[in-house]
Design a protein around this motif. Structure first.
Motif, PDB file in Angstrom:
ATOM      1  N   MET A  41      45.280  33.435  49.476  1.00 43.92           N
ATOM      2  CA  MET A  41      45.573  33.982  50.803  1.00 43.92           C
ATOM      3  C   MET A  41      44.305  34.578  51.412  1.00 43.92           C
ATOM      4  SD  MET A  41      49.210  35.911  50.395  1.00 43.92           S
ATOM      5  CE  MET A  41      49.467  35.876  52.172  1.00 43.92           C
ATOM      6  N   ILE A 215      45.442  35.227  44.919  1.00 41.55           N
ATOM      7  CA  ILE A 215      44.049  35.625  45.117  1.00 41.55           C
ATOM      8  C   ILE A 215      43.830  35.849  46.605  1.00 41.55           C
ATOM      9  CG2 ILE A 215      41.681  34.754  45.025  1.00 41.55           C
ATOM     10  CD1 ILE A 215      42.645  33.088  42.587  1.00 41.55           C
ATOM     11  N   TYR A 216      43.209  36.960  46.933  1.00 39.49           N
ATOM     12  CA  TYR A 216      42.898  37.250  48.335  1.00 39.49           C
ATOM     13  C   TYR A 216      41.423  36.989  48.588  1.00 39.49           C
ATOM     14  CZ  TYR A 216      47.356  39.645  48.608  1.00 39.49           C
ATOM     15  OH  TYR A 216      48.686  39.937  48.577  1.00 39.49           O
ATOM     16  N   ARG A 218      38.275  37.239  51.401  1.00 39.87           N
ATOM     17  CA  ARG A 218      37.810  37.770  52.687  1.00 39.87           C
ATOM     18  C   ARG A 218      36.305  37.535  52.743  1.00 39.87           C
ATOM     19  NH1 ARG A 218      39.703  41.018  56.556  1.00 39.87           N
ATOM     20  NH2 ARG A 218      41.487  41.793  55.399  1.00 39.87           N
ATOM     21  N   ASP A 219      35.857  36.996  53.847  1.00 38.58           N
ATOM     22  CA  ASP A 219      34.423  36.718  54.022  1.00 38.58           C
ATOM     23  C   ASP A 219      33.856  35.935  52.833  1.00 38.58           C
ATOM     24  OD1 ASP A 219      34.573  38.119  56.391  1.00 38.58           O
ATOM     25  OD2 ASP A 219      34.006  40.015  55.447  1.00 38.58           O
ATOM     26  N   LYS A 221      34.705  35.887  49.731  1.00 48.18           N
ATOM     27  CA  LYS A 221      34.727  36.510  48.407  1.00 48.18           C
ATOM     28  C   LYS A 221      36.161  36.826  47.988  1.00 48.18           C
ATOM     29  CE  LYS A 221      30.274  38.776  48.943  1.00 48.18           C
ATOM     30  NZ  LYS A 221      29.576  40.024  49.144  1.00 48.18           N
ATOM     31  N   VAL A 222      36.382  36.837  46.678  1.00 45.22           N
ATOM     32  CA  VAL A 222      37.677  37.304  46.163  1.00 45.22           C
ATOM     33  C   VAL A 222      37.660  38.827  46.234  1.00 45.22           C
ATOM     34  CG1 VAL A 222      39.173  37.460  44.149  1.00 45.22           C
ATOM     35  CG2 VAL A 222      37.954  35.334  44.618  1.00 45.22           C
ATOM     36  N   VAL A 223      38.575  39.392  47.006  1.00 46.03           N
ATOM     37  CA  VAL A 223      38.587  40.851  47.122  1.00 46.03           C
ATOM     38  C   VAL A 223      39.761  41.473  46.381  1.00 46.03           C
ATOM     39  CG1 VAL A 223      37.339  40.942  49.302  1.00 46.03           C
ATOM     40  CG2 VAL A 223      39.826  40.772  49.339  1.00 46.03           C
ATOM     41  N   ASP A 224      40.721  40.654  45.989  1.00 50.48           N
ATOM     42  CA  ASP A 224      41.851  41.244  45.267  1.00 50.48           C
ATOM     43  C   ASP A 224      42.648  40.140  44.603  1.00 50.48           C
ATOM     44  OD1 ASP A 224      43.383  43.258  44.284  1.00 50.48           O
ATOM     45  OD2 ASP A 224      44.618  43.493  46.063  1.00 50.48           O
ATOM     46  N   GLU A 225      43.431  40.542  43.642  1.00 48.79           N
ATOM     47  CA  GLU A 225      44.285  39.587  42.955  1.00 48.79           C
ATOM     48  C   GLU A 225      45.562  40.296  42.536  1.00 48.79           C
ATOM     49  OE1 GLU A 225      42.656  38.132  39.348  1.00 48.79           O
ATOM     50  OE2 GLU A 225      44.363  36.834  38.937  1.00 48.79           O
TER      51      GLU A 225
END
Lengths: 229, 229
Positions: A41, A215-216, A218-219, A221-225
């Motif tokens: 996402m 997996i999130y 943003r820009d 990069k993976v910023v959260d999971e």
């Protein structure tokens, strides 16, 4: 430990050069094991499509590696890369998945025929794939004789026909109503539970709920999971 | 939730005694709102006092007294079905209060608050989706459109409400995060990427799966000037 079907290892993809260079993906690592469905996402421009293109061997990383069923896409010649895509990777798009002039069974068998398998053999595999999804009665129907939900289920069957074990799904429920869309995702989920590896790109949290991990991006990069279960 | 009106609605299907009403209520509301039988009899006593139900004969061999609707009770149920439920005064919501305070408190990292909440919400959404899958197709994926029985449809209605509520919360969290990025970014520059403690180690591999955030961990913003305006 089981070998992942898909690995992105520290992948960066830069489009353009110099001052106009855009870092679409920046040091992203993702693994998808057999039996796993991973959702990706993120807002528009976060790198979801770039990630999907790398995972499907439609594009190569600027740095890092993409490994599909043990083969590194950066180390393959163009012919071998095409064979890898044909044999190992299935893709389900939002729409326009099926060739209108072919029946469901012919659509599913097409990747096998393109790979040199006999028509009768491809037909047998296609009918088997439909049977596994309980869609036997669709075998000889053309896309315009099927509902949108049925077409997407056939597309999932095609994505995993033969030796393919990796399905990449890009907003596969597109214009379907929510109940029909849930049916399509349930089929994708079931195929992963049966041993396939799935990567689902979506902007709908509800759809990501079907995945084992989310997996999130943003820009780039993976910023959260988020891990369920 | 209006238990008295729900009991009246059940009695509109015919006379019943308290334990039967309790069982019917729980079955038809997805077992999401458990009642104790004492609460049911207390409610029936109030409804009888208000002239909405009346004892339908004497006690049976086991001492149970069936109740039936009066004309006034039947009218009350009819009005309930016709009148929209008042949702204009939402309940106090801890998350709304917390986030509203977070964005207005300089030494709190609202991004981290959002990220932790989003991770938890997505994990919850995944669990609910699993529960839905088990409900709609125990043991196998749905092959054809299931024909719902009244009970399974009620279960599904309640579960879907929870799913949509979590989805709505996730969309709201994304929106608030977007608002924060927009407010903090200089107009001419792109939005800064989010850097969180979890992001640095997020490789998206199962072995690297980040545990659920510890709610007891204090969330404080790094020592940076607050540029909100």
């Amino acid at each position: 430990m089981t070998e992942p079907i898909l690995q992105l290892i520290d992948c960066t993809r830069v489009h353009g050069q110099g001052e106009t260079a855009v870092r679409a993906l920046d040091g992203v690592s993702v693994q998808v094991q057999p039996g796993e469905l991973v959702a990706v996402m993120g807002p528009s421009g976060s790198g979801k499509s770039t990630l999907l293109n790398l995972a499907g061997a439609l594009d190569l990383p600027t740095s890092g590696q993409v490994v599909i069923s043990g083969q590194s896409t950066s180390q393959l010649r163009p012919d071998d890369l095409a064979a890898l895509r044909r044999r190992k990777v299935g893709v389900v798009f939002q729409d326009l998945n099926l060739i209108p002039s072919l029946t469901a069974a012919e659509n599913i068998g097409l990747p096998l025929e393109l790979d040199g398998r006999r028509v009768s053999e491809a037909r047998r595999a296609a009918v088997g794939a439909l049977h596994e999804l309980g869609l036997d009665d669709l075998a000889d129907r053309y896309p315009d004789q099927m509902s949108g939900g049925q077409q997407q289920r056939v597309a999932i069957a095609r994505a995993l026909v033969g030796e393919r074990r990796l399905v990449l799904a890009d907003e596969p429920t597109g214009a379907l109503d929510s109940v029909t869309g849930d049916g399509v995702l349930a089929v994708l989920r079931a195929r992963c539970d049966a041993g396939a590896a799935g990567l689902l790109v979506t902007h709908e949290a509800r759809h990501a709920g079907w995945a084992d991990r989310v997996i999130y991006l943003r820009d780039g990069k993976v910023v959260d999971e988020a891990v369920g279960r | 939730m209006s238990v008295p009106l729900s009991l009246l609605a059940l009695l509109s299907q015919g006379p019943a005694y308290g334990a039967r009403i309790k069982a019917d209520f729980e079955e038809r509301t997805g077992r999401a709102f458990p009642l104790n039988v004492g609460q049911v009899y207390t409610t029936l006593a109030r409804l009888e006092r208000d002239g909405l139900v009346v004892a339908d004969g004497g006690p049976d061999d086991e001492g149970r007294i069936p109740y039936r609707l009066t004309d006034a009770g039947r009218a009350e149920v009819g009005t309930w079905w016709e009148r929209p439920v008042d949702r204009t005064e939402p309940a106090r919501d801890e998350l709304v209060m917390k986030l509203a305070l977070a964005v207005a408190t300089p030494d709190v990292d609202a991004h981290a608050v959002i990220q932790h909440q989003r991770t938890a919400a997505m994990a919850h959404l995944q669990r609910l989706t699993r529960a839905k899958l088990a409900l709609s197709a125990p043991g196998s994926p749905p092959q054809t459109e299931p024909v719902p029985t009244p009970t399974s449809l009620s279960d599904e209605v309640v579960l879907e409400h929870r799913l949509y509520a979590v989805e709505s919360e996730l969309r709201w969290l994304d929106h608030v995060e977007g608002l924060l990025l927009h407010r903090r970014a200089p107009q001419s520059a792109p939005a800064p990427s989010v850097t969180l403690p979890s992001a640095a180690s997020a490789t998206a591999a199962p072995s690297a799966a980040r545990p659920a955030p510890d709610p007891s961990t204090p969330i404080s913003r790094p020592a940076a000037p607050d540029t909100r305006h």
